[in-house]
Design an enzyme around this catalytic site. Structure first.
Site, PDB file in Angstrom:
ATOM      1  N   CYS A   1       0.889  -1.075  -0.038  1.00 38.28           N
ATOM      2  CA  CYS A   1       0.020   0.054  -0.019  1.00 38.28           C
ATOM      3  C   CYS A   1       0.786   1.389   0.062  1.00 38.28           C
ATOM      4  O   CYS A   1       0.396   2.348  -0.278  1.00 38.28           O
ATOM      5  CB  CYS A   1      -0.840  -0.076   1.215  1.00 38.28           C
ATOM      6  SG  CYS A   1      -2.001  -1.539   1.352  1.00 38.28           S
TER       7      CYS A   1
ATOM      8  N   HIS B   1      -3.456   6.820   2.561  1.00 40.28           N
ATOM      9  CA  HIS B   1      -3.660   5.342   2.072  1.00 40.28           C
ATOM     10  C   HIS B   1      -4.966   5.394   2.572  1.00 40.28           C
ATOM     11  O   HIS B   1      -5.283   5.492   3.856  1.00 40.28           O
ATOM     12  CB  HIS B   1      -2.734   4.480   2.326  1.00 40.28           C
ATOM     13  CG  HIS B   1      -3.276   2.889   2.082  1.00 40.28           C
ATOM     14  ND1 HIS B   1      -3.891   2.739   0.942  1.00 40.28           N
ATOM     15  CD2 HIS B   1      -3.183   2.070   2.937  1.00 40.28           C
ATOM     16  CE1 HIS B   1      -4.183   1.573   1.129  1.00 40.28           C
ATOM     17  NE2 HIS B   1      -3.979   0.984   2.321  1.00 40.28           N
TER      18      HIS B   1
ATOM     19  N   ASN C   1     -10.448  -0.405   0.293  1.00 41.87           N
ATOM     20  CA  ASN C   1      -8.941  -0.388   0.523  1.00 41.87           C
ATOM     21  C   ASN C   1      -8.406  -0.821  -1.021  1.00 41.87           C
ATOM     22  O   ASN C   1      -8.732  -1.989  -1.135  1.00 41.87           O
ATOM     23  CB  ASN C   1      -8.265  -0.961   1.627  1.00 41.87           C
ATOM     24  CG  ASN C   1      -6.914  -1.049   1.535  1.00 41.87           C
ATOM     25  OD1 ASN C   1      -6.235  -0.693   0.508  1.00 41.87           O
ATOM     26  ND2 ASN C   1      -6.203  -1.597   2.624  1.00 41.87           N
TER      27      ASN C   1
HETATM   28  N1  ACO Z   1     -18.302  -8.709  10.331  1.00 43.05           N
HETATM   29  C1  ACO Z   1     -18.878  -8.668  11.608  1.00 43.05           C
HETATM   30  N2  ACO Z   1     -17.880  -9.041  12.480  1.00 43.05           N
HETATM   31  C2  ACO Z   1     -16.736  -9.238  12.155  1.00 43.05           C
HETATM   32  C3  ACO Z   1     -15.978  -8.877  10.847  1.00 43.05           C
HETATM   33  C4  ACO Z   1     -17.121  -8.589  10.090  1.00 43.05           C
HETATM   34  N3  ACO Z   1     -16.604  -8.249   8.681  1.00 43.05           N
HETATM   35  N4  ACO Z   1     -14.760  -8.872  11.175  1.00 43.05           N
HETATM   36  C5  ACO Z   1     -14.390  -9.337  12.220  1.00 43.05           C
HETATM   37  N5  ACO Z   1     -15.596  -9.309  13.017  1.00 43.05           N
HETATM   38  C6  ACO Z   1     -15.661  -9.689  14.372  1.00 43.05           C
HETATM   39  C7  ACO Z   1     -14.650 -10.656  14.827  1.00 43.05           C
HETATM   40  O1  ACO Z   1     -14.878 -11.875  14.683  1.00 43.05           O
HETATM   41  C8  ACO Z   1     -14.383 -10.044  16.281  1.00 43.05           C
HETATM   42  O2  ACO Z   1     -15.466 -10.774  17.100  1.00 43.05           O
HETATM   43  P1  ACO Z   1     -15.102 -11.402  18.549  1.00 43.05           P
HETATM   44  O3  ACO Z   1     -14.911 -10.116  19.397  1.00 43.05           O
HETATM   45  O4  ACO Z   1     -16.383 -12.076  18.898  1.00 43.05           O
HETATM   46  O5  ACO Z   1     -13.741 -12.333  18.377  1.00 43.05           O
HETATM   47  C9  ACO Z   1     -14.995  -8.470  16.424  1.00 43.05           C
HETATM   48  O6  ACO Z   1     -15.556  -8.503  15.097  1.00 43.05           O
HETATM   49  C10 ACO Z   1     -13.661  -7.967  16.337  1.00 43.05           C
HETATM   50  O7  ACO Z   1     -12.784  -8.103  15.357  1.00 43.05           O
HETATM   51  P2  ACO Z   1     -11.434  -7.314  15.380  1.00 43.05           P
HETATM   52  O8  ACO Z   1     -10.485  -7.944  14.166  1.00 43.05           O
HETATM   53  O9  ACO Z   1     -10.910  -7.060  16.599  1.00 43.05           O
HETATM   54  O10 ACO Z   1     -11.965  -5.720  14.711  1.00 43.05           O
HETATM   55  P3  ACO Z   1     -11.183  -4.565  14.647  1.00 43.05           P
HETATM   56  O11 ACO Z   1     -11.828  -3.211  15.042  1.00 43.05           O
HETATM   57  O12 ACO Z   1      -9.525  -4.707  14.887  1.00 43.05           O
HETATM   58  O13 ACO Z   1     -11.319  -4.221  12.901  1.00 43.05           O
HETATM   59  C11 ACO Z   1     -10.099  -4.353  10.823  1.00 43.05           C
HETATM   60  C12 ACO Z   1     -10.576  -5.238  11.999  1.00 43.05           C
HETATM   61  C13 ACO Z   1     -11.266  -3.693   9.990  1.00 43.05           C
HETATM   62  C14 ACO Z   1      -9.510  -5.255   9.760  1.00 43.05           C
HETATM   63  C15 ACO Z   1      -9.017  -3.539  11.376  1.00 43.05           C
HETATM   64  O14 ACO Z   1      -8.136  -4.360  12.299  1.00 43.05           O
HETATM   65  C16 ACO Z   1      -8.174  -2.592  10.572  1.00 43.05           C
HETATM   66  O15 ACO Z   1      -8.803  -1.965   9.657  1.00 43.05           O
HETATM   67  N6  ACO Z   1      -6.790  -2.894  10.441  1.00 43.05           N
HETATM   68  C17 ACO Z   1      -6.100  -2.392   9.600  1.00 43.05           C
HETATM   69  C18 ACO Z   1      -5.844  -2.813   8.292  1.00 43.05           C
HETATM   70  C19 ACO Z   1      -5.214  -2.215   7.296  1.00 43.05           C
HETATM   71  O16 ACO Z   1      -4.844  -0.897   7.548  1.00 43.05           O
HETATM   72  N7  ACO Z   1      -4.480  -2.627   6.300  1.00 43.05           N
HETATM   73  C20 ACO Z   1      -3.641  -1.727   5.492  1.00 43.05           C
HETATM   74  C21 ACO Z   1      -2.646  -2.361   4.726  1.00 43.05           C
HETATM   75  S1  ACO Z   1      -3.494  -3.373   3.161  1.00 43.05           S
HETATM   76  C22 ACO Z   1      -2.122  -3.801   2.521  1.00 43.05           C
HETATM   77  O17 ACO Z   1      -0.840  -3.382   2.814  1.00 43.05           O
HETATM   78  C23 ACO Z   1      -2.391  -4.754   1.245  1.00 43.05           C
END
Ligand code: ACO
Length: 429
Positions: A137, A276, A306
């Site tokens: 990214c 990004h 993204n």
């Molecule tokens: N729908 C419903 N529930 C979900 C979903 C979904 N799509 N995805 C995860 N959950 C649930 C999980 O199972 C978890 O449930 P639990 O508490 O019962 O275990 C709960 O929601 C919380 O999950 P987390 O993974 O802790 O959610 P978080 O708030 O961290 O959000 C996310 C996840 C959106 C992926 C976030 O961590 C994020 O944006 N990370 C950064 C990603 C990024 O910046 N990538 C950039 C680089 S990409 C590249 O270089 C190619």
């Protein structure tokens, strides 16, 4: 700049000093921009039919409402080519004037050839060098910095820098933690050298390889042990979302501040930050850490998700098309992702608003696209004809007549399977 080692080995002093003296320093300006996204839209409610998720969770946790998904005939190359053509329209420039094409992508059509070489062919940019750049990214900012450096030294005058992805082909559609995030698209800019100060002012490129396994897309040479743990799969994105989130919020403000410091500016001087587009909460965090209003950090994540290396040029093309920036404005770009890698850049915007004009150059540009389209089969035919040396013709005739000796030494390359239909992007046809 990295600290120099205290001792350096003595160098041979060239007798050709005059010939390889650095040329006059120039400035690299963004003079064209363009974006291309597939027309197919996948909304959050569409995703509810694919994985156990809902619009409310995706919207509040990521800010994403919908993303674009490439159809079968759309590829990273076709999206990149179309974005580049639009950028050339804005710059009102001919493909033959391009010196260098860099495509930042994590989803190339092939490991080799580079997507950039294919784009070069489709554009008919016959005078350009071309290569792909892999920095996930952060790739677009890295690529822009590489091209700007070549322009600043006077080695080249014009470059097309593209960020393009078809991530929908590599997401794990059974993993609700990642498949809801990604989308497809491409953005491109034309960079041009000038003696007029401005354009790309500074940049900070960084990597922390100790976090390589937090965000991966394994390919042909991946280590077996990694692929046998049940979590990772060939050609599938794996992400430690929480870890990447923490990393992104840690570096986003500091890297922009470091790039600003290089040119004696502060966050207050920024007109607009184009980060990004990974998560709306990360975008909001950027405003907080720079202590600037949220309106000065651009976001279009709700509409495209993204798009990795494509997200910054795509957002920039939108901003420029909507005339949200004017000459003299100070912009910051910041990319972060797999590597782990990150990159920030400060730009003084210098381009006047674009007006579509069907100029003489427009006609010549279409002519060069048409020529590229015609040249492709002709050059291939010519290459085949060049293989027809007299011994090769005789051998072929003998083979036809069933007289080929079993011990004939094969001097011709083995026939490969029939080439795939080589369809140029829609626009080029
Ligand atoms: N729908 C419903 N529930 C979900 C979903 C979904 N799509 N995805 C995860 N959950 C649930 C999980 O199972 C978890 O449930 P639990 O508490 O019962 O275990 C709960 O929601 C919380 O999950 P987390 O993974 O802790 O959610 P978080 O708030 O961290 O959000 C996310 C996840 C959106 C992926 C976030 O961590 C994020 O944006 N990370 C950064 C990603 C990024 O910046 N990538 C950039 C680089 S990409 C590249 O270089 C190619």
């Amino acid at each position: 700049m990295a600290e120099q080692g205290s001792q350096t080995r003595p160098l041979h002093r060239s007798r050709l000093a005059a010939a390889n003296r650095p040329r006059a320093l120039r400035y690299a300006h963004i003079v064209g921009w363009g974006m291309e996204v597939p027309s197919q839209v996948l909304t959050n409610s569409d995703l509810e039919a694919i994985v156990d998720t809902n619009d409310e969770w995706i919207t509040t946790r990521t800010g994403i409402k919908e993303r674009r998904i490439a159809e079968q005939r759309e590829t990273t190359t076709s999206l990149a080519t179309r974005a580049a053509q639009k950028a050339l329209d804005v710059a009102d420039m001919l493909p033959s004037a391009i010196d260098l094409i860099i495509v930042a992508t994590a989803t190339p059509e092939y490991i080799f050839p580079s997507t950039a070489s294919m784009v070069q062919d489709y554009l008919g940019a016959t005078n350009a060098g071309a290569f792909d750049l892999s920095a996930a990214c952060s790739g677009f900012v890295y690529a822009l910095d590489m091209a700007a450096s070549k322009i600043r030294t006077g080695e080249i005058d014009t470059a097309v820098v593209i960020g393009a992805e078809t991530l929908s082909r590599v997401v794990d559609w059974a993993d609700r933690g990642t498949c809801i995030l990604f989308g497809d698209g491409a953005g491109a800019v034309v960079l041009q050298g000038s003696d007029i100060p401005g354009g790309i002012l500074s940049s900070v490129l960084r990597s922390d390889g100790s976090g390589w396994d937090m965000l991966t897309l394994p390919t042909v040479s991946s280590r077996d042990t990694y692929l046998q743990d049940g979590k990772h799969e060939m050609h599938r994105i794996y992400m430690d979302g929480k870890g990447v989130f923490r990393f992104a919020t840690r570096i986003i403000g500091d890297s922009i501040k470091a790039a600003l410091e290089q040119v004696g500016l502060t966050p207050d001087d920024l007109t607009l930050v184009i980060p990004h587009q990974a998560n709306q909460r990360i975008i909001e965090y950027a405003a907080k850490s720079l202590k600037i209003p949220e309106e000065r950090v651009y976001s279009n994540i709700a509409r495209y998700g993204n798009t990795s290396a494509a997200s910054i040029p795509l957002a920039l093309a939108e901003v420029a098309e909507r005339e949200l920036i004017k000459p003299g404005d100070i912009l910051a770009f910041v990319g972060f992702g797999g590597g782990l890698s990150w990159a920030a850049m400060i730009v003084e915007w210098s381009a006047m608003p674009a007006r579509t004009a069907y100029s003489l150059t427009w006609g010549r540009r279409q002519g060069e696209y048409a020529l590229a389209w015609l040249r492709r089969p002709l050059v291939r035919l010519w290459r085949r004809l060049m293989l027809l040396t007299p011994p090769a013709i005789i051998r072929r005739l003998r083979q036809r007549a069933g007289l080929a000796a079993e011990d004939t030494i094969e001097t011709e390359p083995p026939r490969s399977r029939p080439a795939q239909e080589d369809t140029p992007p829609d626009s080029a046809s």
